[in-house]
Scaffold this motif. Structure first.
Motif, mmCIF file in Angstrom:
data_model
loop_
_atom_site.group_PDB
_atom_site.id
_atom_site.type_symbol
_atom_site.label_atom_id
_atom_site.label_comp_id
_atom_site.label_asym_id
_atom_site.label_seq_id
_atom_site.Cartn_x
_atom_site.Cartn_y
_atom_site.Cartn_z
ATOM 1 N N GLY A 12 0.826 -1.202 0.000
ATOM 2 C CA GLY A 12 0.000 0.000 0.000
ATOM 3 C C GLY A 12 0.858 1.248 0.000
ATOM 4 O O GLY A 12 2.082 1.192 0.208
ATOM 5 N N ASP A 13 0.210 2.376 -0.294
ATOM 6 C CA ASP A 13 0.879 3.685 -0.254
ATOM 7 C C ASP A 13 2.025 3.796 -1.254
ATOM 8 O O ASP A 13 3.006 4.498 -1.017
ATOM 9 N N GLU A 14 1.889 3.129 -2.384
ATOM 10 C CA GLU A 14 2.927 3.189 -3.415
ATOM 11 C C GLU A 14 2.768 4.404 -4.316
ATOM 12 O O GLU A 14 3.666 4.717 -5.110
ATOM 13 N N ALA A 41 -8.433 2.861 2.707
ATOM 14 C CA ALA A 41 -7.506 3.436 1.730
ATOM 15 C C ALA A 41 -7.354 4.939 1.947
ATOM 16 O O ALA A 41 -8.281 5.605 2.402
ATOM 17 N N GLY A 42 -6.174 5.445 1.607
ATOM 18 C CA GLY A 42 -5.970 6.892 1.599
ATOM 19 C C GLY A 42 -5.134 7.241 0.386
ATOM 20 O O GLY A 42 -3.965 6.897 0.325
ATOM 21 N N HIS A 43 -5.736 7.860 -0.601
ATOM 22 C CA HIS A 43 -5.015 8.201 -1.829
ATOM 23 C C HIS A 43 -4.721 9.699 -1.840
ATOM 24 O O HIS A 43 -5.636 10.517 -1.838
ATOM 25 N N THR A 44 -3.446 10.028 -1.818
ATOM 26 C CA THR A 44 -3.037 11.435 -1.810
ATOM 27 C C THR A 44 -2.872 11.907 -3.246
ATOM 28 O O THR A 44 -2.106 11.344 -4.016
ATOM 29 N N VAL A 249 2.799 6.259 11.791
ATOM 30 C CA VAL A 249 4.109 6.233 11.143
ATOM 31 C C VAL A 249 4.210 4.960 10.308
ATOM 32 O O VAL A 249 3.864 3.876 10.758
ATOM 33 N N ARG A 250 4.657 5.120 9.062
ATOM 34 C CA ARG A 250 4.878 3.943 8.221
ATOM 35 C C ARG A 250 6.289 3.411 8.454
ATOM 36 O O ARG A 250 7.250 4.165 8.357
ATOM 37 N N GLN A 251 6.393 2.112 8.750
ATOM 38 C CA GLN A 251 7.718 1.496 8.875
ATOM 39 C C GLN A 251 8.361 1.423 7.487
ATOM 40 O O GLN A 251 7.673 1.180 6.497
HETATM 41 MG MG MG Z 1 -2.453 5.257 0.998
#
Ligand code: MG
Ligand code: IMP
Length: 335
Positions: A12-14, A41-44, A249-251
C-alpha cells in the motif's frame, strides 16, 4: 471495452492515486472504477496544485469522468458523504459523476466497533474486515438496500458494457492480499488484477496493467517491518511516511526486488512505475533488501535489469515528484 488497471505491488501507499490521476489527464477514459477495499484506503492526490486525500471516491471525479465504486468495495455511507462534501468544497463535481455498484457492501457502525475489538493485527479500524466477513458469511447489507445511496446506484455490468475505456483504481497493495500477503497481517479484500476484473470487467479487455512501487518500501500494521538503522528513520522523515488515513508512522525498509518480481508475474504487469526517487536522492543512500548500490544511475540500471526482460514489463517509469509520472525520465525496454 478496453481496460487498464492500476495496482500496488508492495504494502500500500505506493502512489496509486497519483498514477491514476496522472493517467486520467489523457481524457481517454469513460470510467474510473475503485475495485477493492473501503475507507481504509488513503489516496493522496495533487489536483491543480492542491493536496487532497480520497478514501472511497475514485479519482475520475477530478476530471468529470464517471467514477464507480465497484462491487469489490465496502462503503461507509457516513464517511462517503463526508468525502463528497470535502471534495465539493474544493470545487470538484462529485455528485454528477459518482456511481455505486448495487452489489457493493456496506460498513455499519457495528463493523467499526468490531474492528476495534478483533485481535490486533494493526488494522485501520475502519470496519473493513468485519464488513467483508459479513459479506462472505452471507449476512451483509448491500448498497442498494441503503436509501441514502439510492441516487448513485447502478448495475455495474450494464454501466461498464459497450464502447468504454476503463481505468481500474486499486487500493492497498499486493502484499496485503489475504491470499498472498503475510497472513494474518493482511487486509480483507483481494488487491490484484484478479480482483479488478471481478468488477464487471471482461478479462479479454485488459490492455495495460500498471504496477506501482516506491523506490523503497513502507508498511503500516502490527508486524515488525523496519530493520534497525538510522537510514530508515531518515527515509521515513524525508519521505513524510505517515498514513493518509490513520496518521500512523509507516515502517520503512529497502525495496524487495524478489517480492516485486513475484507480484509482477502474478498480476501480468506490463507498465511499472517507481515512485519517490526524489526521497532516496535526498537521503543519498541507495539499496535493495539484498544489496547496497552506488548511486542513482546504478540503482536504475539494476531495477531495469531485474524487472525488464524477465517479467513482461515493457516500460519502467521513474518518478521524482508527487504530481505526475515524469515522462522525460522514462526508460523504455526493447519491447
Ligand atoms: Mg495510501
Ligand atoms: P484493514 O485493511 O483496515 O483491515 O487493515 C489490515 C492491514 O492493511 C493493516 O496492516 C493496515 O495498516 C493495512 N492497510 C489497509 N489499507 C491500507 C492502505 O490503504 N495503505 C496501507 N496499508 C493499508
Amino acid at each position: 471495452m478496453i481496460t487498464d488497471i492500476v495496482i500496488g505491488l508492495q504494502h500500500g501507499d505506493e502512489g496509486k492515486g497519483k498514477v491514476t490521476h496522472h493517467l486520467l489527464k489523457s481524457g481517454e477514459y469513460t470510467h474510473c472504477v475503485r475495485f477493492n477495499g473501503g475507507c481504509n484506503a488513503g489516496h493522496t492526490i495533487y489536483h491543480n496544485g492542491t493536496k487532497l486525500v480520497t478514501h472511497h471516491i475514485p479519482a475520475g471525479v477530478f476530471f468529470d469522468t464517471t467514477s464507480v465504486i465497484g462491487n469489490g468495495c465496502v462503503i461507509d455511507p457516513d464517511k462517503l458523504f463526508d468525502e463528497i462534501e470535502y471534495l465539493e468544497s474544493h470545487g470538484i463535481n462529485v455528485r454528477d459523476n459518482l456511481k455505486i455498484a448495487s452489489n457493493a457492501h456496506v460498513i455499519t457502525p457495528l463493523h467499526k466497533a468490531q474492528d476495534g475489538q478483533d485481535e490486533d493485527i494493526g488494522t485501520t479500524r475502519t470496519g473493513n474486515g468485519p464488513a467483508y466477513r459479513d459479506k462472505y458469511a452471507r449476512v451483509g447489507t448491500r448498497a442498494d438496500e441503503v436509501a441514502e445511496l439510492e441516487p448513485f446506484i447502478v448495475d455495474i455490468c450494464e454501466e461498464l458494457s459497450g464502447d468504454t475505456v476503463i481505468l481500474m483504481e486499486g487500493a492497498q497493495g499486493f502484499w496485503l492480499d489475504p491470499d498472498w500477503g503475510d497472513y494474518p497481517y493482511v487486509t480483507s479484500s483481494h488487491t490484484g488484477t484478479a480482483a479488478a476484473i471481478q468488477n464487471g470487467i471482461s478479462p479479454r479487455s485488459i490492455r495495460n496493467v500498471w504496477g506501482i512501487i516506491k523506490a523503497y518500501e513502507t508498511y503500516v500494521g502490527a508486524r515488525e517491518f523496519q530493520p534497525a538503522g538510522e537510514v530508515f528513520e531518515t527515509i521515513q522523515r524525508v519521505g513524510k511516511e505517515f498514513g493518509a488515513t490513520t496518521g500512523r508512522v509507516r515502517q520503512c525498509n529497502w525495496l524487495d526486488v524478489g517480492q516485486v518480481c513475484k507480484a509482477i508475474h502474478l498480476n501480468g504487469v506490463n507498465r511499472l512505475v517507481v515512485n519517490k526517487m526524489d526521497v532516496l536522492r535526498e537521503v543519498n543512500v541507495w539499496g535493495t533488501t539484498d544489496r547496497r548500490i552506488h548511486g542513482e544511475r546504478h540503482f536504475r540500471e539494476h531495477l531495469e535489469d531485474e524487472f525488464n526482460c524477465t517479467t513482461g514489463v515493457e516500460k519502467i517509469y521513474f518518478s521524482d515528484n508527487p504530481y505526475s509520472i515524469n515522462e522525460q525520465n522514462r526508460l523504455t525496454s526493447a519491447a
